[in-house]
Write a protein that holds these residues in place. Structure first.
Motif, mmCIF file in Angstrom:
data_model
loop_
_atom_site.group_PDB
_atom_site.id
_atom_site.type_symbol
_atom_site.label_atom_id
_atom_site.label_comp_id
_atom_site.label_asym_id
_atom_site.label_seq_id
_atom_site.Cartn_x
_atom_site.Cartn_y
_atom_site.Cartn_z
ATOM 1 N N ALA A 6 -4.514 -3.546 -2.630
ATOM 2 C CA ALA A 6 -3.073 -3.338 -2.478
ATOM 3 C C ALA A 6 -2.702 -3.799 -1.075
ATOM 4 N N ASN A 7 -1.452 -3.574 -0.715
ATOM 5 C CA ASN A 7 -1.023 -3.747 0.663
ATOM 6 C C ASN A 7 -0.701 -2.374 1.217
ATOM 7 N N ARG A 8 -0.938 -2.191 2.502
ATOM 8 C CA ARG A 8 -0.649 -0.914 3.142
ATOM 9 C C ARG A 8 0.843 -0.862 3.466
ATOM 10 N N LEU A 9 1.484 0.252 3.135
ATOM 11 C CA LEU A 9 2.918 0.393 3.344
ATOM 12 C C LEU A 9 3.309 0.251 4.809
ATOM 13 N N SER A 10 2.545 0.830 5.721
ATOM 14 C CA SER A 10 2.949 0.870 7.124
ATOM 15 C C SER A 10 2.998 -0.488 7.812
ATOM 16 N N ALA A 38 -12.728 2.318 -12.623
ATOM 17 C CA ALA A 38 -11.745 1.420 -12.009
ATOM 18 C C ALA A 38 -10.329 1.841 -12.388
ATOM 19 N N ALA A 39 -10.134 2.179 -13.649
ATOM 20 C CA ALA A 39 -8.809 2.633 -14.094
ATOM 21 C C ALA A 39 -8.412 3.921 -13.382
ATOM 22 N N LEU A 40 -9.358 4.814 -13.180
ATOM 23 C CA LEU A 40 -9.082 6.061 -12.474
ATOM 24 C C LEU A 40 -8.755 5.801 -11.001
ATOM 25 N N ALA A 41 -9.525 4.936 -10.345
ATOM 26 C CA ALA A 41 -9.260 4.596 -8.940
ATOM 27 C C ALA A 41 -7.898 3.935 -8.796
ATOM 28 N N LEU A 42 -7.539 3.074 -9.735
ATOM 29 C CA LEU A 42 -6.230 2.434 -9.717
ATOM 30 C C LEU A 42 -5.120 3.463 -9.881
ATOM 31 N N SER A 43 -5.298 4.372 -10.798
ATOM 32 C CA SER A 43 -4.306 5.417 -11.032
ATOM 33 C C SER A 43 -4.097 6.273 -9.784
ATOM 34 N N ARG A 44 -5.191 6.634 -9.149
ATOM 35 C CA ARG A 44 -5.091 7.454 -7.933
ATOM 36 C C ARG A 44 -4.398 6.694 -6.808
ATOM 37 N N ALA A 45 -4.694 5.422 -6.658
ATOM 38 C CA ALA A 45 -4.023 4.620 -5.624
ATOM 39 C C ALA A 45 -2.529 4.515 -5.930
ATOM 40 N N ALA A 46 -2.194 4.344 -7.196
ATOM 41 C CA ALA A 46 -0.782 4.240 -7.583
ATOM 42 C C ALA A 46 -0.030 5.536 -7.308
ATOM 43 N N GLN A 47 -0.748 6.650 -7.266
ATOM 44 C CA GLN A 47 -0.127 7.942 -6.979
ATOM 45 C C GLN A 47 -0.003 8.198 -5.477
ATOM 46 N N ALA A 48 -0.364 7.220 -4.664
ATOM 47 C CA ALA A 48 -0.253 7.335 -3.209
ATOM 48 C C ALA A 48 0.594 6.186 -2.657
ATOM 49 N N PRO A 49 1.877 6.099 -3.083
ATOM 50 C CA PRO A 49 2.703 4.965 -2.673
ATOM 51 C C PRO A 49 3.017 4.926 -1.178
ATOM 52 N N ALA A 50 2.787 6.018 -0.463
ATOM 53 C CA ALA A 50 2.998 6.007 0.986
ATOM 54 C C ALA A 50 1.882 5.234 1.697
ATOM 55 N N THR A 51 0.824 4.926 0.956
ATOM 56 C CA THR A 51 -0.293 4.152 1.517
ATOM 57 C C THR A 51 -0.479 2.838 0.776
ATOM 58 N N PHE A 52 -0.639 2.906 -0.544
ATOM 59 C CA PHE A 52 -0.968 1.740 -1.361
ATOM 60 C C PHE A 52 0.285 1.172 -2.036
ATOM 61 N N VAL A 53 0.665 -0.051 -1.671
ATOM 62 C CA VAL A 53 1.815 -0.712 -2.293
ATOM 63 C C VAL A 53 1.311 -1.651 -3.385
#
Length: 89
Positions: A6-10, A38-53
């Motif tokens: 992903a890209n980092r939001l900051s 992989a699907a679980l890691a993707l889901s968790r990253a998607a739930q952290a939009p303040a970090t993972f864009v």
């Protein structure tokens, strides 16, 4: 095997999901996951939009991007390709 990128939001930098789920900045520290993990890691990253864009999965082979997007991902892993990063003023 797959990695999550992903890209980092900051600051917009390319980041990856580590095996622990934390963001890391280098491809060699990215977690390599089988399909369900992989699907679980993707889901968790998607739930952290303040970090993972816009996180997404990338196929890897021997720790390097493979598949049809391998060239794009190799460029992304090397860092920015604009401005001073190319030696331009």
């Amino acid at each position: 095997m797959k990695i999550v990128t992903a890209n980092r939001l900051s600051d917009g930098r390319v980041i990856y999901v580590a095996p622990s789920g934390e963001p890391v900045e280098t491809l060699d520290r990215a977690g390599q996951f089988e399909d369900e993990a992989a699907a679980l890691a993707l889901s968790r990253a998607a739930q952290a939009p303040a970090t993972f864009v816009n996180p997404y999965l990338v196929e890897v082979e021997a720790g390097r991007p493979s598949g049809r997007d391998r060239f794009k991902e190799q460029i992304r892993a090397q860092g920015p390709t604009v401005g001073h990063s190319l030696g331009h003023a």
